[in-house]
Scaffold this active site. Sequence first.
Site, PDB file in Angstrom:
ATOM      1  N   ASP A  90       0.900   0.687  -3.336  1.00  0.00           N
ATOM      2  CA  ASP A  90      -0.192   1.321  -2.926  1.00  0.00           C
ATOM      3  C   ASP A  90      -0.255   2.667  -3.873  1.00  0.00           C
ATOM      4  OD1 ASP A  90       2.170   2.201  -1.501  1.00  0.00           O
ATOM      5  OD2 ASP A  90       0.896   3.868  -0.633  1.00  0.00           O
ATOM      6  N   GLU A 154       3.561   3.693   0.938  1.00  0.00           N
ATOM      7  CA  GLU A 154       4.498   4.896   0.733  1.00  0.00           C
ATOM      8  C   GLU A 154       3.784   6.042   0.768  1.00  0.00           C
ATOM      9  OE1 GLU A 154       6.296   7.786  -1.693  1.00  0.00           O
ATOM     10  OE2 GLU A 154       4.465   6.838  -2.237  1.00  0.00           O
TER      11      GLU A 154
END
Length: 468
Positions: A90, A154
């Site tokens: 991400d 994250e």
Amino acid sequence: MYKQQIEAYFNDPRRRAELVEHISRLVRVRSVREDAQPGMPFGPGPAAALDEALKLSSELGFAVKNYDNYAGTVDLNDKDTILHILCHLDVVGEGTGWTVTEPYNPKEVDGMLYGRGTDDDKGPACAALMAMQAVKDLGVPLKHNVRLILGTDEESGSEDLAYYYSKEPYAAYTFSPDAEFPLINIEKGSYKPVFTKSWDVEEATPRVKELHGGFRINVLPPEASCVVAGLSAEAAKPYCDAAAERTGAAYELKEDGDDLHILCKGKGAHASTPEEGNNAITALLDLLCALPLAKVGSTAALHALNALFPHGDCAGKALGIAQSDEISGSLTLAFSLLEVTPTGLSGQFDSRVPICANEENCKQVAEASFAKFGLSAEGDMQEPHHTPADSPLVKTLLNCYEQYTGNKGECLAIGGGTYVHEIPGGVAFGCCMPGFNGNMHGADEHTCIADQLTAAKIFTQAIIDLCS
């Protein structure tokens, strides 16, 4: 062992081309977290990036598994797993100001690969994957397995790892190339309480009717604004000039009927390094406490905050929680959020606390300091993360770093948190070389291809040393 073979493997020009293509393939997928959809807990972007990364890994001959689009795994062999490498797919939003290329159209310029995620964390993920490929291609016999874990959350709280580790055990060794070299083995804990106070509706003037400061808990606020009833710009200006001299901030005044709008401009910084900025909230409080305001509840509350958080105090001295220790350094504090309404206030600070901090010398002391001024505070402390410098994992990784860089390997302590903060015995290891700035999270994010290849060499040696 194997250093000569590893050097020869990665010095082949084909490796460089493969690495650039692998990173580019993942960067082309916009993997910003969005609202959840069925089967996509973080939205379609992160799920698509995970699908692409697992396809790539499968094409390279690795066994892969998708954990319900929270995370995916790539295994080097079918033996017992002793090593986890944590990377995430991400990315933060693209923002504005890109000049070299569009965020999701990777482009190489002068040895740098530009695009969102090249530096954080798709580039490092591909370097780790290439290291696994090198071990396989070189035919190195291993006693244990290394598992690459590819997360998808994250940047927004690491729900991905929480989900994965609810289903699978921790490994004996874990590192994440989501930071910098040489190695981060200490991450400070945190204490981020919310404090409040209320009062009755007020009529006396001059008084502060409202105040807004900060936009994110982990950012030192670059701006703060307020509305003062019953005060003219002409009357306030001398106080503003004096406050600007004291604080280094700038104050802009605008009259609107009987109201005076004040905008304070400071300098933003990350909450873990508040000394690098100029806090607009505390600078505005400094000014307001100098103004001839009416003696009402809101004024008393602002004076209380100014006493607890005097401008320039980035260590929590006035609050009574300043402390430090030899291995993790000093406590840092950033007063980062404040809202004042006609009947009360709510604020929050972000403190990064050293290993020596605990509830008795930090949380309880802060709560008592607030209570003296009639404010209440609520919030728990997060434990620091510390993997001893003499642990086998740390010593092995630093030795690998020294072999392939010629630089001294040493442990670092930071105020921020990395992907391994909640992982027992984990450390952050790479991928950024000391002094490199890839403009992570900003426009024109980029990575140095040569550095990524060096990181891949280091990871290859680490896998061999830890899994043999």
